[in-house]
Write an enzyme that holds these catalytic residues in place. Structure first.
Site, PDB file in Angstrom:
ATOM      1  N   ARG A 124      34.300 -31.124  28.925  1.00 14.39           N
ATOM      2  CA  ARG A 124      34.302 -32.002  27.768  1.00 14.39           C
ATOM      3  C   ARG A 124      33.826 -31.290  26.515  1.00 14.39           C
ATOM      4  O   ARG A 124      33.617 -31.921  25.487  1.00 14.39           O
ATOM      5  CB  ARG A 124      33.334 -33.150  28.051  1.00 14.39           C
ATOM      6  CG  ARG A 124      33.912 -34.541  27.917  1.00 14.39           C
ATOM      7  CD  ARG A 124      32.803 -35.511  28.324  1.00 14.39           C
ATOM      8  NE  ARG A 124      33.118 -36.855  27.981  1.00 14.39           N
ATOM      9  CZ  ARG A 124      33.644 -37.735  28.837  1.00 14.39           C
ATOM     10  NH1 ARG A 124      33.937 -37.383  30.059  1.00 14.39           N
ATOM     11  NH2 ARG A 124      33.858 -38.961  28.438  1.00 14.39           N
ATOM     12  N   ARG A 179      30.959 -42.560  21.194  1.00 16.68           N
ATOM     13  CA  ARG A 179      31.695 -41.778  22.193  1.00 16.68           C
ATOM     14  C   ARG A 179      32.960 -41.179  21.590  1.00 16.68           C
ATOM     15  O   ARG A 179      33.321 -40.039  21.884  1.00 16.68           O
ATOM     16  CB  ARG A 179      32.058 -42.666  23.395  1.00 16.68           C
ATOM     17  CG  ARG A 179      30.865 -42.928  24.301  1.00 16.68           C
ATOM     18  CD  ARG A 179      31.091 -44.125  25.194  1.00 16.68           C
ATOM     19  NE  ARG A 179      32.224 -43.984  26.088  1.00 16.68           N
ATOM     20  CZ  ARG A 179      32.871 -45.014  26.623  1.00 16.68           C
ATOM     21  NH1 ARG A 179      32.499 -46.259  26.355  1.00 16.68           N
ATOM     22  NH2 ARG A 179      33.890 -44.811  27.410  1.00 16.68           N
ATOM     23  N   ARG A 202      31.050 -51.805  31.876  1.00 14.15           N
ATOM     24  CA  ARG A 202      30.177 -50.635  31.790  1.00 14.15           C
ATOM     25  C   ARG A 202      29.233 -50.770  30.611  1.00 14.15           C
ATOM     26  O   ARG A 202      29.615 -51.232  29.544  1.00 14.15           O
ATOM     27  CB  ARG A 202      31.033 -49.381  31.623  1.00 14.15           C
ATOM     28  CG  ARG A 202      31.269 -48.663  32.920  1.00 14.15           C
ATOM     29  CD  ARG A 202      32.286 -47.578  32.781  1.00 14.15           C
ATOM     30  NE  ARG A 202      32.007 -46.647  31.689  1.00 14.15           N
ATOM     31  CZ  ARG A 202      32.710 -45.550  31.465  1.00 14.15           C
ATOM     32  NH1 ARG A 202      33.731 -45.258  32.245  1.00 14.15           N
ATOM     33  NH2 ARG A 202      32.412 -44.763  30.458  1.00 14.15           N
ATOM     34  N   LYS A 214      42.184 -41.595  31.949  1.00 11.09           N
ATOM     35  CA  LYS A 214      41.919 -40.479  32.871  1.00 11.09           C
ATOM     36  C   LYS A 214      41.501 -40.987  34.251  1.00 11.09           C
ATOM     37  O   LYS A 214      41.999 -40.518  35.267  1.00 11.09           O
ATOM     38  CB  LYS A 214      40.804 -39.568  32.317  1.00 11.09           C
ATOM     39  CG  LYS A 214      41.114 -38.936  30.977  1.00 11.09           C
ATOM     40  CD  LYS A 214      40.012 -37.970  30.559  1.00 11.09           C
ATOM     41  CE  LYS A 214      38.657 -38.627  30.346  1.00 11.09           C
ATOM     42  NZ  LYS A 214      38.613 -39.570  29.228  1.00 11.09           N
ATOM     43  N   ARG A 262      37.760 -53.486  29.199  1.00 12.65           N
ATOM     44  CA  ARG A 262      37.732 -52.843  30.521  1.00 12.65           C
ATOM     45  C   ARG A 262      36.671 -53.486  31.411  1.00 12.65           C
ATOM     46  O   ARG A 262      35.557 -53.758  30.976  1.00 12.65           O
ATOM     47  CB  ARG A 262      37.428 -51.353  30.370  1.00 12.65           C
ATOM     48  CG  ARG A 262      37.192 -50.660  31.707  1.00 12.65           C
ATOM     49  CD  ARG A 262      37.364 -49.176  31.621  1.00 12.65           C
ATOM     50  NE  ARG A 262      36.283 -48.513  30.903  1.00 12.65           N
ATOM     51  CZ  ARG A 262      36.285 -47.212  30.628  1.00 12.65           C
ATOM     52  NH1 ARG A 262      37.288 -46.465  30.993  1.00 12.65           N
ATOM     53  NH2 ARG A 262      35.281 -46.681  29.961  1.00 12.65           N
TER      54      ARG A 262
HETATM   55  P1  ADP Z   1      34.992 -42.107  29.241  1.00 11.40           P
HETATM   56  O1  ADP Z   1      35.955 -40.974  29.452  1.00 11.40           O
HETATM   57  O2  ADP Z   1      35.663 -43.430  29.228  1.00 11.40           O
HETATM   58  O3  ADP Z   1      34.061 -41.900  28.089  1.00 11.40           O
HETATM   59  P2  ADP Z   1      33.384 -41.234  31.540  1.00 11.40           P
HETATM   60  O4  ADP Z   1      33.077 -42.100  32.700  1.00 11.40           O
HETATM   61  O5  ADP Z   1      34.228 -40.023  31.770  1.00 11.40           O
HETATM   62  O6  ADP Z   1      34.039 -42.223  30.486  1.00 11.40           O
HETATM   63  O7  ADP Z   1      32.006 -40.741  30.879  1.00 11.40           O
HETATM   64  C1  ADP Z   1      30.976 -41.621  30.497  1.00 11.40           C
HETATM   65  C2  ADP Z   1      29.842 -40.858  29.827  1.00 11.40           C
HETATM   66  O8  ADP Z   1      29.265 -39.898  30.763  1.00 11.40           O
HETATM   67  C3  ADP Z   1      30.233 -40.022  28.614  1.00 11.40           C
HETATM   68  O9  ADP Z   1      30.243 -40.781  27.421  1.00 11.40           O
HETATM   69  C4  ADP Z   1      29.141 -38.939  28.625  1.00 11.40           C
HETATM   70  O10 ADP Z   1      27.936 -39.429  28.056  1.00 11.40           O
HETATM   71  C5  ADP Z   1      28.890 -38.701  30.093  1.00 11.40           C
HETATM   72  N1  ADP Z   1      29.710 -37.582  30.605  1.00 11.40           N
HETATM   73  C6  ADP Z   1      30.748 -37.687  31.489  1.00 11.40           C
HETATM   74  N2  ADP Z   1      31.296 -36.474  31.725  1.00 11.40           N
HETATM   75  C7  ADP Z   1      30.605 -35.580  30.969  1.00 11.40           C
HETATM   76  C8  ADP Z   1      30.682 -34.186  30.747  1.00 11.40           C
HETATM   77  N3  ADP Z   1      31.620 -33.426  31.352  1.00 11.40           N
HETATM   78  N4  ADP Z   1      29.801 -33.602  29.906  1.00 11.40           N
HETATM   79  C9  ADP Z   1      28.858 -34.328  29.285  1.00 11.40           C
HETATM   80  N5  ADP Z   1      28.730 -35.661  29.422  1.00 11.40           N
HETATM   81  C10 ADP Z   1      29.577 -36.286  30.256  1.00 11.40           C
END
Ligand code: ADP
Ligand code: ZN
Length: 216
Positions: free
Chosen positions: A86, A169, A158, A13, A125
């Site tokens: 999400r 996750r 990360r 994404k 990554r």
């Molecule tokens: P990835 O899609 O690789 O898990 P992201 O950078 O999108 O990585 O998100 C990292 C973390 O940030 C998620 O595991 C979650 O804990 C938090 N997070 C991100 N976006 C949201 C969201 N829309 N709602 C709740 N938590 C979020």
């Protein structure tokens, strides 16, 4: 035009959102990037978010929704969401807010990647601490170890790309995010693309979807 990129952690994404934002002029909104910036700045929101993110759990819906609405209150350009919504509650909250403000979700693009690829993508990554460019030690290594090709910045892993956190996750994704596939399919705006190819191949597949307008 407002577009949502949907997919598992590691489905690409972030990589595709950067490319598509450059291609179409839509504004890239990554809730993960926003949370990481808040964590780095040690704000109250960052401290709260970190307690969830470090365990691989979602930040609570109300916190996330309020943050998105506050940040985008006066935003006029088309939006490209990466990592938001999400959960069903977030999707419903976004719909309600878009209705109030006369906007709509035009397309939801699901990046479909098999499970076994996902783990490799996350474990290997690395991200540039300066410009955010994303590498993979196996499939997309930098020319010089630990250094960004584009800007010379330092490449970092990360904190949540560790195997135990990755598992949590993926579990949160399956339980809370995957139901959005049905939600948006019913809404008639759902498209699925094969996300297992190279960034260029996936970009071409997304750019060819009806309704994705190229700015140049
Ligand atoms: P990835 O899609 O690789 O898990 P992201 O950078 O999108 O990585 O998100 C990292 C973390 O940030 C998620 O595991 C979650 O804990 C938090 N997070 C991100 N976006 C949201 C969201 N829309 N709602 C709740 N938590 C979020
Ligand atoms: Zn860089």
């Amino acid at each position: 035009m407002n577009v949502i990129l949907l997919g598992a952690p590691g489905s690409g994404k972030g990589t595709e959102a950067k490319r598509l934002s450059a291609l179409t002029g839509m504004k890239h909104i990554s809730t993960g990037d926003i949370f990481r910036a808040e964590i780095a700045a040690k704000t109250p929101l960052g401290l709260e978010a970190e307690s969830y993110i470090s365990k691989g759990n979602l930040v609570p819906d109300s916190v996330t929704l309020n943050m998105v609405k506050t940040r985008l209150a006066s935003e006029k350009s088309g939006l490209l969401f990466d990592g938001f919504p999400r959960s069903l509650a977030q999707a419903e909250g976004l719909d309600a807010w878009f209705r109030e403000t006369g906007r709509k979700v035009d397309a939801v693009v699901f990046l479909d990647v098999p499970d076994e690829k996902i783990i490799d993508r996350l474990v290997y990554r690395r991200t540039c601490a300066s410009c955010g460019k994303i590498y993979n030690l196996k499939t997309l290594p930098p020319r010089k170890e630990g250094v960004c090709d584009s800007c010379g910045g330092e490449l970092r892993q990360r904190a949540d790309d560790r195997e135990d956190v990755i598992r949590q996750r993926l579990e949160a994704y399956r339980r809370l995010t995957q139901p959005l596939v049905e939600y948006y399919r019913k809404a008639g705006v759902f498209y699925s693309v094969d996300g297992s190819g190279t960034p260029e191949q996936v970009e071409a597949a997304v750019a060819a979807l009806p309704g994705i307008e190229k700015a140049r």
